[in-house]
Design a protein around this motif. Structure first.
Motif, short mmCIF file in Angstrom:
data_model
loop_
_atom_site.label_atom_id
_atom_site.label_comp_id
_atom_site.label_asym_id
_atom_site.label_seq_id
_atom_site.Cartn_x
_atom_site.Cartn_y
_atom_site.Cartn_z
N LYS A 58 16.07 15.33 26.13
CA LYS A 58 15.52 16.57 26.69
C LYS A 58 15.46 17.61 25.55
CE LYS A 58 18.69 16.79 29.88
NZ LYS A 58 19.51 17.27 31.02
N VAL A 59 14.45 18.46 25.60
CA VAL A 59 14.29 19.50 24.59
C VAL A 59 14.15 20.84 25.30
CG1 VAL A 59 12.93 20.32 22.64
CG2 VAL A 59 13.14 17.86 23.05
N PHE A 60 14.96 21.81 24.90
CA PHE A 60 14.97 23.14 25.51
C PHE A 60 14.69 24.20 24.45
CE2 PHE A 60 17.64 20.61 28.29
CZ PHE A 60 17.40 21.10 29.55
N GLN A 61 14.11 25.29 24.88
CA GLN A 61 14.21 26.52 24.10
C GLN A 61 15.51 27.20 24.49
OE1 GLN A 61 10.88 29.16 24.31
NE2 GLN A 61 9.46 27.74 23.32
N GLY A 62 16.02 28.03 23.61
CA GLY A 62 17.26 28.72 23.91
C GLY A 62 17.64 29.66 22.79
N THR A 63 18.88 30.08 22.80
CA THR A 63 19.39 30.96 21.74
C THR A 63 20.78 30.50 21.33
OG1 THR A 63 20.35 32.51 23.37
CG2 THR A 63 18.10 32.97 22.60
N VAL A 64 21.13 30.84 20.09
CA VAL A 64 22.47 30.59 19.57
C VAL A 64 22.97 31.89 18.97
CG1 VAL A 64 23.88 29.30 17.95
CG2 VAL A 64 21.98 28.17 19.08
N LYS A 65 24.14 32.31 19.33
CA LYS A 65 24.70 33.55 18.77
C LYS A 65 25.68 33.21 17.65
CE LYS A 65 28.33 33.94 22.32
NZ LYS A 65 28.91 34.82 23.36
N ASP A 66 25.81 34.18 16.75
CA ASP A 66 26.72 34.06 15.61
C ASP A 66 26.40 32.84 14.75
OD1 ASP A 66 28.15 36.32 16.43
OD2 ASP A 66 29.41 35.14 17.76
N LEU A 67 25.10 32.57 14.57
CA LEU A 67 24.72 31.45 13.71
C LEU A 67 24.41 31.97 12.31
CD1 LEU A 67 24.15 28.49 13.31
CD2 LEU A 67 21.85 28.84 14.22
N GLU A 68 23.27 32.63 12.16
CA GLU A 68 22.92 33.24 10.86
C GLU A 68 22.99 34.75 10.93
OE1 GLU A 68 19.13 31.68 9.79
OE2 GLU A 68 19.96 29.76 9.09
N GLU A 69 23.11 35.27 12.13
CA GLU A 69 23.23 36.72 12.34
C GLU A 69 23.95 36.95 13.65
OE1 GLU A 69 18.78 37.31 14.20
OE2 GLU A 69 19.05 37.49 12.04
N PRO A 70 24.55 38.13 13.86
CA PRO A 70 25.34 38.37 15.08
C PRO A 70 24.51 38.28 16.36
CG PRO A 70 25.82 40.01 13.40
CD PRO A 70 24.64 39.25 12.91
N SER A 71 23.27 38.75 16.34
CA SER A 71 22.45 38.74 17.55
C SER A 71 21.98 37.32 17.87
CB SER A 71 21.25 39.66 17.37
OG SER A 71 20.48 39.27 16.25
N PRO A 72 21.70 37.01 19.14
CA PRO A 72 21.24 35.67 19.52
C PRO A 72 19.97 35.29 18.78
CG PRO A 72 21.88 36.93 21.47
CD PRO A 72 21.89 37.90 20.32
N MET A 73 19.93 34.07 18.28
CA MET A 73 18.81 33.59 17.48
C MET A 73 17.99 32.59 18.31
SD MET A 73 19.03 31.60 13.84
CE MET A 73 17.57 31.11 12.93
N PRO A 74 16.67 32.82 18.47
CA PRO A 74 15.85 31.86 19.22
C PRO A 74 15.80 30.51 18.49
CG PRO A 74 14.70 33.96 18.93
CD PRO A 74 15.88 33.98 18.02
N VAL A 75 15.99 29.43 19.23
CA VAL A 75 16.03 28.09 18.64
C VAL A 75 15.45 27.08 19.63
CG1 VAL A 75 18.07 28.55 17.21
CG2 VAL A 75 18.37 27.69 19.55
N VAL A 76 15.33 25.85 19.14
CA VAL A 76 15.03 24.70 19.99
C VAL A 76 16.28 23.83 20.01
CG1 VAL A 76 13.70 22.56 20.16
CG2 VAL A 76 12.55 24.71 19.62
N ILE A 77 16.67 23.38 21.20
CA ILE A 77 17.84 22.53 21.36
C ILE A 77 17.39 21.16 21.82
CG2 ILE A 77 20.05 22.19 22.53
CD1 ILE A 77 18.74 25.62 22.71
#
Length: 292
Positions: A58-77
């Motif tokens: 399964k492939v989702f859009q989503g966000t990850v926080k505290d990855l490259e910056e403090p704010s949530p980062m849009p990603v594909v999971i």
């Protein structure tokens, strides 16, 4: 950042000795300690809309926080389903290992990995749409529409993918599955649009109708050179063959190669030195290049 861990390639779990079906490393010439995978925790990830689904993934859009910056980062999971076999989990980790080596503008970037108790999750940069879908959507535009694809746009897409291929060849990688379905575009906007090569190893599930099943697995026969069909030989030169078919896909706005033939007929046709016909959008000089 205390909630992010770095793992070298040797520390990623393995469940068997399985070679990736879609990306074959003929020779690794990397400093294995130079490239690391960032490990994030599941609590850092927020799942959004489902954007793709197959039998095993399964492939989702989503966000990850505290990855490259403090704010949530849009990603594909990208994640495996809970019923994935040990071999599929191994191939999933192999994809992560391969992608961790790549640092190129025209190659999809793996940002991190999440080791979930049920299955691993790959965290990838957010890309709007795959190239095949984009090309087919463009058929509905009128020539006067601002989003209509011009010949210059199609040639630029071919050039972007060529840059991808050159980069992989320099790293001694043979992709084995070059096709528009495995490319993505960064933006529908002409000024910001970049074609990126991605989906190393997992697209066969979602696009299973474009692969020919044998005892040895699933094979993209419509993109395969004769030596690959007969002897199972894959090299940079067989990637060149697949790139020519990909060029034909781009210029035909996403038509299926050899659409009037079934898989058996395609194999016979290619082995008898048959070539794809010249599409309406193909300049003669480009078609001549494709045939070479």
């Amino acid at each position: 950042m205390t909630n992010i861990e770095l793992a070298t390639l040797d520390e990623i779990p393995q469940t068997g000795n399985v070679q990736s079906n879609a990306l074959y490393a003929s020779r690794l010439q990397f400093n294995r300690n130079k490239f690391t995978l960032i490990i994030v925790e599941k609590k850092q990830i927020t799942l959004g809309n489902l954007v793709g689904s197959g039998v095993f993934e399964k492939v989702f859009q989503g966000t990850v926080k505290d990855l490259e910056e403090p704010s949530p980062m849009p990603v594909v999971i990208k994640m495996l389903r809970s019923n994935a076999s040990s071999q599929q989990i191994t191939e999933f980790f192999q994809e992560a290992k391969f992608m961790s080596h790549f640092r190129h503008t025209h190659v999809l970037r793996l940002l991190s990995i999440c080791i979930d108790k049920d299955s691993p999750w790959l965290i990838l940069e957010l890309i709007e749409v795959d190239l095949l879908t984009y090309l087919r959507e463009s058929r509905t535009f009128q020539p006067s529409d601002s989003q209509a694809l011009r010949l210059q746009d199609l040639l630029a897409m071919c050039e972007d993918v060529a840059r991808d291929c050159c980069y992989l060849e320099k790293l001694h990688f043979v992709h084995r599955d070059l096709a528009c379905r495995n490319c993505l575009i960064s933006s529908r906007n002409r000024e910001n649009r970049i074609v990126k090569l991605g989906n190393f190893g997992l697209t066969r599930d979602i696009y299973k109708n474009q692969y020919y099943r044998t005892r040895g697995g699933l094979f993209p026969v419509r993109w395969m050179a004769s030596e690959s069909l007969v002897d199972g030989i894959f090299t940079s030169q067989s990637d060149v063959w697949a790139f020519a078919v990909l060029m034909w896909e781009i210029m035909s706005l996403g038509e299926q190669p050899y659409s009037t033939r079934n898989d058996f007929q395609v194999i016979e046709y290619v082995l008898s030195e048959g070539k794809l016909p010249q599409s309406l959008n193909y300049p003669p000089t480009l078609y001549e290049l494709m045939q070479h």
